[in-house]
Motif scaffolding. Sequence first.
Motif, short mmCIF file in Angstrom:
data_model
loop_
_atom_site.label_atom_id
_atom_site.label_comp_id
_atom_site.label_asym_id
_atom_site.label_seq_id
_atom_site.Cartn_x
_atom_site.Cartn_y
_atom_site.Cartn_z
N ASN A 32 -10.14 13.55 -7.54
CA ASN A 32 -8.94 12.72 -7.65
C ASN A 32 -8.08 13.19 -8.81
O ASN A 32 -7.68 12.42 -9.68
CB ASN A 32 -9.34 11.25 -7.88
CG ASN A 32 -10.18 10.72 -6.76
OD1 ASN A 32 -9.66 10.29 -5.73
ND2 ASN A 32 -11.49 10.74 -6.96
N HIS A 83 -5.05 0.25 -9.51
CA HIS A 83 -5.38 0.33 -8.08
C HIS A 83 -6.74 0.99 -7.87
O HIS A 83 -7.62 0.45 -7.19
CB HIS A 83 -4.29 1.13 -7.37
CG HIS A 83 -4.49 1.22 -5.90
ND1 HIS A 83 -4.74 0.13 -5.10
CD2 HIS A 83 -4.45 2.30 -5.05
CE1 HIS A 83 -4.85 0.52 -3.84
NE2 HIS A 83 -4.68 1.83 -3.79
N ARG A 103 0.83 -1.20 0.00
CA ARG A 103 0.00 0.00 0.00
C ARG A 103 0.87 1.25 0.00
O ARG A 103 0.65 2.17 -0.80
CB ARG A 103 -0.88 -0.04 1.24
CG ARG A 103 -1.93 1.05 1.27
CD ARG A 103 -2.57 1.17 2.65
NE ARG A 103 -3.79 1.95 2.58
CZ ARG A 103 -4.95 1.46 2.19
NH1 ARG A 103 -5.06 0.18 1.85
NH2 ARG A 103 -6.02 2.24 2.14
N ARG A 104 1.85 1.29 0.88
CA ARG A 104 2.73 2.44 0.96
C ARG A 104 3.42 2.71 -0.38
O ARG A 104 3.51 3.84 -0.85
CB ARG A 104 3.83 2.21 2.03
CG ARG A 104 3.37 2.37 3.46
CD ARG A 104 3.02 3.82 3.80
NE ARG A 104 4.04 4.79 3.47
CZ ARG A 104 5.01 5.17 4.28
NH1 ARG A 104 5.11 4.64 5.49
NH2 ARG A 104 5.90 6.08 3.90
N GLU A 148 0.93 4.06 -2.91
CA GLU A 148 0.57 5.44 -2.64
C GLU A 148 1.70 6.39 -3.00
O GLU A 148 1.48 7.43 -3.63
CB GLU A 148 0.20 5.60 -1.16
CG GLU A 148 -1.18 5.02 -0.84
CD GLU A 148 -1.41 4.95 0.67
OE1 GLU A 148 -2.51 4.54 1.07
OE2 GLU A 148 -0.49 5.27 1.44
N THR A 149 2.90 6.02 -2.61
CA THR A 149 4.03 6.88 -2.93
C THR A 149 4.24 6.95 -4.44
O THR A 149 4.48 8.02 -5.00
CB THR A 149 5.31 6.36 -2.27
OG1 THR A 149 5.05 6.08 -0.90
CG2 THR A 149 6.40 7.40 -2.36
N HIS A 158 2.12 6.59 -6.66
CA HIS A 158 1.04 7.44 -7.16
C HIS A 158 1.44 8.91 -7.11
O HIS A 158 1.35 9.64 -8.10
CB HIS A 158 -0.20 7.16 -6.31
CG HIS A 158 -1.31 8.11 -6.57
ND1 HIS A 158 -1.43 9.29 -5.90
CD2 HIS A 158 -2.34 8.04 -7.42
CE1 HIS A 158 -2.51 9.92 -6.33
NE2 HIS A 158 -3.08 9.18 -7.26
N ASP A 159 1.91 9.32 -5.96
CA ASP A 159 2.31 10.72 -5.80
C ASP A 159 3.46 11.09 -6.73
O ASP A 159 3.44 12.14 -7.38
CB ASP A 159 2.73 10.99 -4.35
CG ASP A 159 1.57 10.84 -3.39
OD1 ASP A 159 0.41 10.87 -3.86
OD2 ASP A 159 1.81 10.70 -2.18
#
Lengths: 219, 219, 219, 219
Positions: free
Chosen positions: B104, B67, B16-17, B20-21, B23-24
């Motif tokens: 989003n 995702h 998950r981390r 998410e990262t 993604h950023d």
Amino acid sequence: MSDVSRREAKKAFHRRRILETAHDVFFRDGFVEANLDDIAKGAGVAKGTLYRYFDSKADLYVAVLAHGGDIFAERMREARAEGDDAVDQVRRIARFYFEHWTANEEYFAIFWAMENQQVIGELTPEAVKQVTSLWSECLRILADAIQDGVEHGSFAPCDPWEVANIFWTVANGLIRTEHLGAQRRLRRSRLDRIFQDAVELLLRGMTVRTPEPDSGPGA
Amino acid sequence: MSDVSRREAKKAFHRRRILETAHDVFFRDGFVEANLDDIAKGAGVAKGTLYRYFDSKADLYVAVLAHGGDIFAERMREARAEGDDAVDQVRRIARFYFEHWTANEEYFAIFWAMENQQVIGELTPEAVKQVTSLWSECLRILADAIQDGVEHGSFAPCDPWEVANIFWTVANGLIRTEHLGAQRRLRRSRLDRIFQDAVELLLRGMTVRTPEPDSGPGA
Amino acid sequence: MSDVSRREAKKAFHRRRILETAHDVFFRDGFVEANLDDIAKGAGVAKGTLYRYFDSKADLYVAVLAHGGDIFAERMREARAEGDDAVDQVRRIARFYFEHWTANEEYFAIFWAMENQQVIGELTPEAVKQVTSLWSECLRILADAIQDGVEHGSFAPCDPWEVANIFWTVANGLIRTEHLGAQRRLRRSRLDRIFQDAVELLLRGMTVRTPEPDSGPGA
Amino acid sequence: MSDVSRREAKKAFHRRRILETAHDVFFRDGFVEANLDDIAKGAGVAKGTLYRYFDSKADLYVAVLAHGGDIFAERMREARAEGDDAVDQVRRIARFYFEHWTANEEYFAIFWAMENQQVIGELTPEAVKQVTSLWSECLRILADAIQDGVEHGSFAPCDPWEVANIFWTVANGLIRTEHLGAQRRLRRSRLDRIFQDAVELLLRGMTVRTPEPDSGPGA
DNA sequence: TATGAATGAGGATTCATTCAT
DNA sequence: TATGAATGAATCCTCATTCAT
């Protein structure tokens, strides 16, 4: 004197060759993947020479965009001038837009690529402004035509800039989608039909008067 | 048991981390410019760890897209289901689309970036298909609604896929243009208005208008 | 003129330095373990500079092999030419072979390493051919000498290629074994003796012995 | 107790599986390119488990070599015992050697690879000694046979170790060359012939008495 | 004892840019 | 002015080894 002018001519020649080659390469590989070796080789100059004409890769890129962009707005203005009424003018502008991009597919790709954040990140704000102003100019032409139509009653009242923007977006989007979806080679006939339909759809929408029923006084 | 589940939990957490990262970072830098060091550091794992979860940079990228992409179509289906008639359904779909992307924003950028040729070049055909099928699915939902409207007489006869495509293009284009033009931070209120107007413009264009040549004097 | 030639000279100098350093490093570490940082540093150039001269690590490796390999066959031909009869020629070839490799021990190691499957795996077929053809050429020279000997009755009838191959194998094997066994520093005197003995042993085996069943009492 | 023995059995089983798989992988990929993931997966154990049985990759490699190497010398001794006289014994040893390696081609590759400098670099001196002692043992057997032959007059006087070494070198070299040259799959018939010829050539050379002509007193 | 997730150093290669000639 | 050789930072990916569970 002759020497000077000959030198000038050579410089102009080089500049042109570089721009043309850069155009091809940026089209083929995109901004990030394009490399200056290819451009230099294609243009028949040394890599270092590129830097005599352009400050950086990004600078060259912008120059490529500006190179052909100037005439674009001019042509669009001509297209509009050939139309009789506002509806006709809008149709002609749309038509020109479509014809131009399908005939100069590569340019389209390059323009679009510029909107990609990577490229923008490397450009100076001035450079970005220089390029985007080209688009604004085009939008203005379309908005003017719409404004005319509204004033003459051909179109329902609306915000001309907004509607021009919508028109623009549809046109760009359709060409772009087709361009990418079709493995980067437009199936022109298909696109032509879709494009026509979209324009007519929008024109229909613009022409419709919002029904003003005999609404009661309280409405 | 506790051991295994704790380990599983940790893996899930890491995954998950990383996602998410990634993604950023992909949002911030784009696919090509993003680098795995940043992602690893941001996710608080070693660079090598990334490769325990994803086979390659491109693979990670696709995972980021997938995702959140799965729920997208589902939500859109729900949005449609809440509508009464075809027109209402189309409005709700459009509304959902707008709300979703403005909420989003980053995702939107990432999705678009994928259509960029550079990114696609590095993906396996399967991966590309995986992602593009998301879009087709969404288009289908919209086209179905339109088809319904045509059958029930709410819309004028048309090719539902084509019109859905036009809708789609407008929606994407508007968000995209605003997204990029506004220095990558949407001015929501402005966009909201434009978006609404565009939808209504299109709906107007699609709506059946029985030609009423001898319409009342007020026309 | 001076400018150009000076630049050329510098290039030649760099190329030479790179080759020499690469030679040392490949010898010291083998192909797989060698790293380009070491080579670049040793040659006093930047890492990127290596790629101006050689396309890849493997390419550099091949160049190292070819660098000295060309003269090898030529020298061997000369060595043969100095011999009187076939036996003498074979002895001289063997002698040259021995002298050459003991004087250029490192080269030997590099040549052998190339036969290692890993290295070959990274080379293009052309590169492999280029290097292996060097060996074939050497084998041919030896086989020719043997053929001569057979025709002149110095050697018993045999397949010259096959016997040349055996000679070759013995020579390589002995040097190699000694090279590796002696912690990579030849004890030349010991090897010299073994080598001589082996050559004589083989020559004895090759020499015609007219079967003398009724040989004198001393046999 | 049963528990203990069962555990022992399991350990033995694991060890065996690991060795066998490592054998295959080292053969296929060579020492440097082989990776422990493959070995662990093939052996059906976790990667970490490898380290319960072997201290390092190099250690595992040596174990693989030693695994089958022990019986090698024993078999060779048996082969010699079956021979009548020295010449026969040498022939049988050579035969065995040839048969063994062509039947266990993979092993041959592994043994040879060990002589590659990279591998040796990573081994402890003890490990190197452990493996090389296998070869010495084999050499001894051959040297003994030759020594016997010399003492019984079958062979001309010579240094048995040296000649054994030559024999050895030829055998290894021929198999190796053929092994690599033939895309790592021996063409047995061809090799068989060459090998036979080489052995006979050497035997001939060993049998020949250096002619002791009635040289004059001054020689 | 066995696991397998995590590590992180290491390495080949690319390419925009510089600068001596 | 033009050249093109040199640069070196940047980056994706591999894998032997460790260690918490």
